[in-house]
Scaffold this motif. Structure first.
Motif, PDB file in Angstrom:
ATOM      1  N   GLU A  64      44.460  34.087  53.062  1.00  0.00           N
ATOM      2  CA  GLU A  64      44.371  34.137  51.595  1.00  0.00           C
ATOM      3  C   GLU A  64      44.324  35.579  51.103  1.00  0.00           C
ATOM      4  O   GLU A  64      44.964  35.925  50.103  1.00  0.00           O
ATOM      5  CB  GLU A  64      43.152  33.365  51.107  1.00  0.00           C
ATOM      6  CG  GLU A  64      43.318  31.864  51.191  1.00  0.00           C
ATOM      7  CD  GLU A  64      42.089  31.103  50.741  1.00  0.00           C
ATOM      8  OE1 GLU A  64      41.069  31.745  50.397  1.00  0.00           O
ATOM      9  OE2 GLU A  64      42.143  29.863  50.732  1.00  0.00           O
ATOM     10  N   ILE A  65      43.567  36.431  51.794  1.00  0.00           N
ATOM     11  CA  ILE A  65      43.500  37.843  51.418  1.00  0.00           C
ATOM     12  C   ILE A  65      44.864  38.501  51.589  1.00  0.00           C
ATOM     13  O   ILE A  65      45.322  39.244  50.715  1.00  0.00           O
ATOM     14  CB  ILE A  65      42.427  38.580  52.250  1.00  0.00           C
ATOM     15  CG1 ILE A  65      41.031  38.112  51.830  1.00  0.00           C
ATOM     16  CG2 ILE A  65      42.549  40.087  52.097  1.00  0.00           C
ATOM     17  CD1 ILE A  65      39.930  38.592  52.725  1.00  0.00           C
ATOM     18  N   ALA A  66      45.536  38.214  52.704  1.00  0.00           N
ATOM     19  CA  ALA A  66      46.867  38.797  52.936  1.00  0.00           C
ATOM     20  C   ALA A  66      47.865  38.325  51.882  1.00  0.00           C
ATOM     21  O   ALA A  66      48.679  39.119  51.394  1.00  0.00           O
ATOM     22  CB  ALA A  66      47.356  38.429  54.335  1.00  0.00           C
ATOM     23  N   LYS A 107      38.662  42.803  46.484  1.00  0.00           N
ATOM     24  CA  LYS A 107      37.714  42.858  45.371  1.00  0.00           C
ATOM     25  C   LYS A 107      37.525  41.476  44.745  1.00  0.00           C
ATOM     26  O   LYS A 107      36.435  41.131  44.306  1.00  0.00           O
ATOM     27  CB  LYS A 107      38.191  43.851  44.315  1.00  0.00           C
ATOM     28  CG  LYS A 107      37.146  44.161  43.252  1.00  0.00           C
ATOM     29  CD  LYS A 107      37.644  45.198  42.287  1.00  0.00           C
ATOM     30  CE  LYS A 107      37.519  46.557  42.936  1.00  0.00           C
ATOM     31  NZ  LYS A 107      37.812  47.662  42.023  1.00  0.00           N
ATOM     32  N   GLU A 108      38.576  40.650  44.742  1.00  0.00           N
ATOM     33  CA  GLU A 108      38.480  39.297  44.203  1.00  0.00           C
ATOM     34  C   GLU A 108      37.528  38.423  45.019  1.00  0.00           C
ATOM     35  O   GLU A 108      37.012  37.440  44.520  1.00  0.00           O
ATOM     36  CB  GLU A 108      39.855  38.643  44.160  1.00  0.00           C
ATOM     37  CG  GLU A 108      40.773  39.231  43.133  1.00  0.00           C
ATOM     38  CD  GLU A 108      42.089  38.489  43.046  1.00  0.00           C
ATOM     39  OE1 GLU A 108      42.319  37.541  43.833  1.00  0.00           O
ATOM     40  OE2 GLU A 108      42.895  38.860  42.181  1.00  0.00           O
ATOM     41  N   TYR A 109      37.314  38.781  46.284  1.00  0.00           N
ATOM     42  CA  TYR A 109      36.435  38.021  47.160  1.00  0.00           C
ATOM     43  C   TYR A 109      35.062  38.690  47.312  1.00  0.00           C
ATOM     44  O   TYR A 109      34.270  38.295  48.158  1.00  0.00           O
ATOM     45  CB  TYR A 109      37.083  37.843  48.530  1.00  0.00           C
ATOM     46  CG  TYR A 109      38.304  36.969  48.466  1.00  0.00           C
ATOM     47  CD1 TYR A 109      38.195  35.589  48.564  1.00  0.00           C
ATOM     48  CD2 TYR A 109      39.566  37.518  48.286  1.00  0.00           C
ATOM     49  CE1 TYR A 109      39.313  34.781  48.491  1.00  0.00           C
ATOM     50  CE2 TYR A 109      40.688  36.721  48.209  1.00  0.00           C
ATOM     51  CZ  TYR A 109      40.552  35.350  48.313  1.00  0.00           C
ATOM     52  OH  TYR A 109      41.667  34.554  48.238  1.00  0.00           O
ATOM     53  N   GLY A 110      34.809  39.715  46.514  1.00  0.00           N
ATOM     54  CA  GLY A 110      33.510  40.374  46.543  1.00  0.00           C
ATOM     55  C   GLY A 110      33.358  41.417  47.633  1.00  0.00           C
ATOM     56  O   GLY A 110      32.246  41.817  47.956  1.00  0.00           O
ATOM     57  N   VAL A 111      34.459  41.859  48.218  1.00  0.00           N
ATOM     58  CA  VAL A 111      34.418  42.876  49.271  1.00  0.00           C
ATOM     59  C   VAL A 111      34.948  44.172  48.683  1.00  0.00           C
ATOM     60  O   VAL A 111      36.076  44.226  48.190  1.00  0.00           O
ATOM     61  CB  VAL A 111      35.264  42.458  50.495  1.00  0.00           C
ATOM     62  CG1 VAL A 111      35.227  43.539  51.568  1.00  0.00           C
ATOM     63  CG2 VAL A 111      34.793  41.136  51.045  1.00  0.00           C
TER      64      VAL A 111
END
Length: 140
Positions: A64-66, A107-111
């Motif tokens: 999902e991140i990729a 950043k969308e996942y809080g990282v």
């Protein structure tokens, strides 16, 4: 009330089928790697299905991140191509994923991902200079 019991039986059967399929599935993230990080975090479970379930969840998270980073890359390059067209520059169809694209996706996942600052005032910056001793000429 009979319906609630029937739904529970169905969900139990689906869960058992899913757990059985984990035994046959080989995740992208190896079991040993998942077990290593699970043990480092203090989690121990002898059931390999739990380890594979964590591997599948991590694989989904990474994909999902990729995918999100790819979308940011496409948006950035589409904006860049529009600017290049106005300047009359050529087309480049290659996608170039940057750290900024990955950072925006994370950043969308809080990282929060921050690129380390690097300053160089010359090509030789960061290298160690070794003093060279000059040979003394013998006196005549």
């Amino acid at each position: 009330m009979a319906e609630a019991g029937g739904q529970t039986g169905d969900s139990d059967a689906v869960l058992l089928e899913f757990l059985a399929s984990l035994m046959e599935y080989t995740p992208t993230i190896p079991d040993e790697l998942a077990e290593h990080y699970l043990s480092r975090s203090g989690f121990q479970c002898p059931d390999i299905r739990v380890t594979r379930l964590v591997s599948v969840a991590a694989q989904k998270f990474i994909s999902e991140i990729a995918n999100d980073a790819l979308q940011f890359c496409k948006i950035r390059q589409a904006n860049s191509k529009a600017a290049d067209k106005s300047r009359g520059q050529g087309k480049d169809k290659r996608l170039i994923l940057t750290t900024e694209d990955l950072s925006a996706a994370l950043k969308e996942y809080g990282v929060n991902l921050k690129k380390q600052e690097y300053f160089a005032d010359s090509p030789a910056a960061g290298t160690v200079a070794v003093p060279v001793k000059e040979k003394q000429q013998p006196e005549e």
